[in-house]
Write a protein that holds these residues in place. Structure first.
Motif, PDB file in Angstrom:
ATOM      1  N   LEU A   2     -30.387  81.970  34.679  1.00 55.11           N
ATOM      2  CA  LEU A   2     -30.042  81.308  35.945  1.00 55.11           C
ATOM      3  C   LEU A   2     -30.288  79.812  35.854  1.00 55.11           C
ATOM      4  CD1 LEU A   2     -29.230  81.202  38.911  1.00 55.11           C
ATOM      5  CD2 LEU A   2     -31.569  81.964  39.487  1.00 55.11           C
ATOM      6  N   ARG A   3     -31.442  79.416  35.317  1.00 48.86           N
ATOM      7  CA  ARG A   3     -31.745  77.976  35.238  1.00 48.86           C
ATOM      8  C   ARG A   3     -30.736  77.249  34.356  1.00 48.86           C
ATOM      9  NH1 ARG A   3     -31.670  73.951  37.372  1.00 48.86           N
ATOM     10  NH2 ARG A   3     -32.782  72.145  36.585  1.00 48.86           N
ATOM     11  N   GLN A  30     -27.495  76.939  36.226  1.00 49.28           N
ATOM     12  CA  GLN A  30     -27.567  75.907  37.265  1.00 49.28           C
ATOM     13  C   GLN A  30     -27.361  74.523  36.658  1.00 49.28           C
ATOM     14  OE1 GLN A  30     -31.488  76.766  38.767  1.00 49.28           O
ATOM     15  NE2 GLN A  30     -30.697  77.942  40.511  1.00 49.28           N
ATOM     16  N   ILE A  31     -28.029  74.268  35.549  1.00 46.61           N
ATOM     17  CA  ILE A  31     -27.899  72.965  34.885  1.00 46.61           C
ATOM     18  C   ILE A  31     -26.435  72.701  34.520  1.00 46.61           C
ATOM     19  CG2 ILE A  31     -28.438  71.662  32.773  1.00 46.61           C
ATOM     20  CD1 ILE A  31     -31.187  73.174  32.839  1.00 46.61           C
ATOM     21  N   ASN A  32     -25.768  73.715  34.004  1.00 41.72           N
ATOM     22  CA  ASN A  32     -24.393  73.562  33.535  1.00 41.72           C
ATOM     23  C   ASN A  32     -23.355  73.701  34.655  1.00 41.72           C
ATOM     24  OD1 ASN A  32     -25.007  73.098  30.802  1.00 41.72           O
ATOM     25  ND2 ASN A  32     -25.284  75.282  30.459  1.00 41.72           N
ATOM     26  N   GLY A  33     -23.793  74.074  35.842  1.00 42.82           N
ATOM     27  CA  GLY A  33     -22.866  74.200  36.957  1.00 42.82           C
ATOM     28  C   GLY A  33     -21.874  75.335  36.822  1.00 42.82           C
ATOM     29  N   CYS A  34     -22.300  76.432  36.222  1.00 44.50           N
ATOM     30  CA  CYS A  34     -21.415  77.584  36.026  1.00 44.50           C
ATOM     31  C   CYS A  34     -21.613  78.565  37.185  1.00 44.50           C
ATOM     32  CB  CYS A  34     -21.705  78.263  34.691  1.00 44.50           C
ATOM     33  SG  CYS A  34     -20.633  79.691  34.388  1.00 44.50           S
ATOM     34  N   SER A  35     -20.715  78.513  38.166  1.00 43.31           N
ATOM     35  CA  SER A  35     -20.878  79.361  39.348  1.00 43.31           C
ATOM     36  C   SER A  35     -20.777  80.844  39.018  1.00 43.31           C
ATOM     37  CB  SER A  35     -19.863  78.989  40.427  1.00 43.31           C
ATOM     38  OG  SER A  35     -18.544  79.266  40.008  1.00 43.31           O
ATOM     39  N   ALA A  36     -19.918  81.204  38.068  1.00 39.84           N
ATOM     40  CA  ALA A  36     -19.785  82.619  37.701  1.00 39.84           C
ATOM     41  C   ALA A  36     -21.104  83.158  37.148  1.00 39.84           C
ATOM     42  CB  ALA A  36     -18.665  82.798  36.675  1.00 39.84           C
ATOM     43  N   CYS A  37     -21.757  82.380  36.291  1.00 35.59           N
ATOM     44  CA  CYS A  37     -23.018  82.828  35.703  1.00 35.59           C
ATOM     45  C   CYS A  37     -24.169  82.750  36.698  1.00 35.59           C
ATOM     46  CB  CYS A  37     -23.335  82.036  34.439  1.00 35.59           C
ATOM     47  SG  CYS A  37     -22.231  82.445  33.059  1.00 35.59           S
ATOM     48  N   VAL A  38     -24.213  81.701  37.523  1.00 32.78           N
ATOM     49  CA  VAL A  38     -25.245  81.621  38.560  1.00 32.78           C
ATOM     50  C   VAL A  38     -25.151  82.861  39.440  1.00 32.78           C
ATOM     51  CG1 VAL A  38     -25.950  80.403  40.671  1.00 32.78           C
ATOM     52  CG2 VAL A  38     -25.502  79.109  38.576  1.00 32.78           C
ATOM     53  N   ALA A  88     -46.094  80.980  32.322  1.00 35.28           N
ATOM     54  CA  ALA A  88     -45.128  81.429  31.307  1.00 35.28           C
ATOM     55  C   ALA A  88     -43.705  81.129  31.754  1.00 35.28           C
ATOM     56  CB  ALA A  88     -45.304  82.921  31.037  1.00 35.28           C
ATOM     57  N   GLU A  89     -43.402  81.380  33.012  1.00 34.30           N
ATOM     58  CA  GLU A  89     -42.068  81.092  33.523  1.00 34.30           C
ATOM     59  C   GLU A  89     -41.785  79.588  33.478  1.00 34.30           C
ATOM     60  OE1 GLU A  89     -41.711  84.829  36.644  1.00 34.30           O
ATOM     61  OE2 GLU A  89     -42.915  83.058  37.194  1.00 34.30           O
ATOM     62  N   ARG A  90     -42.767  78.802  33.829  1.00 33.66           N
ATOM     63  CA  ARG A  90     -42.602  77.346  33.787  1.00 33.66           C
ATOM     64  C   ARG A  90     -42.357  76.864  32.349  1.00 33.66           C
ATOM     65  NH1 ARG A  90     -43.895  75.201  38.621  1.00 33.66           N
ATOM     66  NH2 ARG A  90     -45.038  76.551  40.041  1.00 33.66           N
ATOM     67  N   ALA A  91     -43.072  77.446  31.404  1.00 34.67           N
ATOM     68  CA  ALA A  91     -42.879  77.074  29.995  1.00 34.67           C
ATOM     69  C   ALA A  91     -41.477  77.466  29.519  1.00 34.67           C
ATOM     70  CB  ALA A  91     -43.943  77.729  29.125  1.00 34.67           C
ATOM     71  N   ALA A  92     -41.010  78.637  29.951  1.00 30.25           N
ATOM     72  CA  ALA A  92     -39.664  79.079  29.583  1.00 30.25           C
ATOM     73  C   ALA A  92     -38.602  78.168  30.198  1.00 30.25           C
ATOM     74  CB  ALA A  92     -39.439  80.528  30.010  1.00 30.25           C
ATOM     75  N   PHE A  93     -38.798  77.765  31.452  1.00 29.09           N
ATOM     76  CA  PHE A  93     -37.846  76.856  32.096  1.00 29.09           C
ATOM     77  C   PHE A  93     -37.808  75.501  31.389  1.00 29.09           C
ATOM     78  CE2 PHE A  93     -38.512  79.115  36.408  1.00 29.09           C
ATOM     79  CZ  PHE A  93     -37.438  79.961  36.189  1.00 29.09           C
ATOM     80  N   ALA A  94     -38.971  74.983  31.031  1.00 33.66           N
ATOM     81  CA  ALA A  94     -39.014  73.687  30.346  1.00 33.66           C
ATOM     82  C   ALA A  94     -38.289  73.768  29.000  1.00 33.66           C
ATOM     83  CB  ALA A  94     -40.462  73.230  30.159  1.00 33.66           C
ATOM     84  N   LEU A  95     -38.515  74.838  28.265  1.00 35.33           N
ATOM     85  CA  LEU A  95     -37.831  75.028  26.986  1.00 35.33           C
ATOM     86  C   LEU A  95     -36.328  75.176  27.205  1.00 35.33           C
ATOM     87  CD1 LEU A  95     -37.895  75.424  23.921  1.00 35.33           C
ATOM     88  CD2 LEU A  95     -38.389  77.856  24.340  1.00 35.33           C
ATOM     89  N   ALA A  96     -35.941  75.960  28.195  1.00 36.80           N
ATOM     90  CA  ALA A  96     -34.519  76.166  28.487  1.00 36.80           C
ATOM     91  C   ALA A  96     -33.841  74.852  28.849  1.00 36.80           C
ATOM     92  CB  ALA A  96     -34.357  77.175  29.621  1.00 36.80           C
ATOM     93  N   GLU A  97     -34.507  74.043  29.655  1.00 40.82           N
ATOM     94  CA  GLU A  97     -33.929  72.755  30.045  1.00 40.82           C
ATOM     95  C   GLU A  97     -33.787  71.821  28.851  1.00 40.82           C
ATOM     96  OE1 GLU A  97     -35.855  70.978  33.425  1.00 40.82           O
ATOM     97  OE2 GLU A  97     -35.284  72.634  34.742  1.00 40.82           O
ATOM     98  N   ALA A  98     -34.813  71.752  28.029  1.00 47.70           N
ATOM     99  CA  ALA A  98     -34.755  70.873  26.855  1.00 47.70           C
ATOM    100  C   ALA A  98     -33.647  71.316  25.896  1.00 47.70           C
ATOM    101  CB  ALA A  98     -36.102  70.846  26.144  1.00 47.70           C
ATOM    102  N   ALA A  99     -33.563  72.610  25.642  1.00 44.42           N
ATOM    103  CA  ALA A  99     -32.561  73.119  24.704  1.00 44.42           C
ATOM    104  C   ALA A  99     -31.143  73.008  25.261  1.00 44.42           C
ATOM    105  CB  ALA A  99     -32.873  74.569  24.346  1.00 44.42           C
ATOM    106  N   ILE A 129     -34.984  81.694  23.292  1.00 46.67           N
ATOM    107  CA  ILE A 129     -34.053  80.758  22.655  1.00 46.67           C
ATOM    108  C   ILE A 129     -32.640  81.346  22.618  1.00 46.67           C
ATOM    109  CG2 ILE A 129     -33.485  79.587  20.481  1.00 46.67           C
ATOM    110  CD1 ILE A 129     -36.610  79.557  19.985  1.00 46.67           C
ATOM    111  N   LEU A 130     -32.534  82.623  22.294  1.00 46.44           N
ATOM    112  CA  LEU A 130     -31.214  83.259  22.254  1.00 46.44           C
ATOM    113  C   LEU A 130     -30.599  83.382  23.644  1.00 46.44           C
ATOM    114  CD1 LEU A 130     -31.805  85.945  19.497  1.00 46.44           C
ATOM    115  CD2 LEU A 130     -30.216  84.007  19.394  1.00 46.44           C
ATOM    116  N   VAL A 131     -31.400  83.652  24.671  1.00 40.86           N
ATOM    117  CA  VAL A 131     -30.884  83.693  26.044  1.00 40.86           C
ATOM    118  C   VAL A 131     -30.311  82.323  26.408  1.00 40.86           C
ATOM    119  CG1 VAL A 131     -31.528  83.852  28.487  1.00 40.86           C
ATOM    120  CG2 VAL A 131     -32.312  85.599  26.885  1.00 40.86           C
ATOM    121  N   VAL A 132     -31.036  81.270  26.077  1.00 40.85           N
ATOM    122  CA  VAL A 132     -30.556  79.910  26.350  1.00 40.85           C
ATOM    123  C   VAL A 132     -29.236  79.671  25.617  1.00 40.85           C
ATOM    124  CG1 VAL A 132     -31.035  77.446  26.027  1.00 40.85           C
ATOM    125  CG2 VAL A 132     -32.858  78.986  26.820  1.00 40.85           C
TER     126      VAL A 132
END
Length: 152
Positions: A41-42, A45-53, A85-96, A128-131
């Protein structure tokens, strides 16, 4: 709005098989389905993909994730509904996801270290693969103009 074409992953069956195998690996990692959907989801949201959101929100609802949590993913840094843990995953997802926006390292060591503190190697691989897969689907959907709410 109507999509320009059918999703390429469905047009090319061998591509779909590869994607399904990636998901099989992710699901065998021990990373919870909720975490997979939150990260997806995060990224969407960053990529603006309404279908995936839309799809990730629907999946999170099916998982029983609280409405407060789902509603504040975009503001996760200020939201009280997420654990470390969720915050760490979000930070990694955003950076990647935002690699092109960085002038230094794509994923700085502090972000990597925080994620590695919360996830073992298999779970970290799954994040990483989910991202990566989510970014791929976001780009496919943006290109073909896939509307939200379409059942794949």
């Amino acid at each position: 709005m109507e999509a320009r074409m059918k999703n390429p992953a469905y047009v090319l069956p061998d591509a779909l098989k590869g994607i399904q195998n990636i998901f099989k690996g992710i699901n065998s990692s021990g990373l919870s389905q909720e975490m997979q959907e939150l990260v997806g989801l995060r990224v969407s949201q960053i990529n603006g993909c309404s279908a995936c959101v839309y799809a990730h929100v629907q999946n999170l609802n099916k998982e029983g994730t609280s409405a407060d949590k789902v509603a504040t993913v975009a503001a996760w840094q200020e939201s009280p509904f997420f654990d470390d843990a969720e915050r760490a995953a979000f930070a990694l997802a955003e950076a990647a996801t935002r690699i092109a926006d960085r002038s230094g390292e794509a994923v700085p060591d502090d972000i990597w270290d925080a994620a590695a503190d919360h996830f073992d190697e298999q779970e970290l691989s799954a994040v990483i693969l989910v991202v990566a897969v989510t970014n791929m689907f976001n780009r496919l959907n943006a290109t073909i103009k896939e509307p939200a709410g379409v059942a794949w």
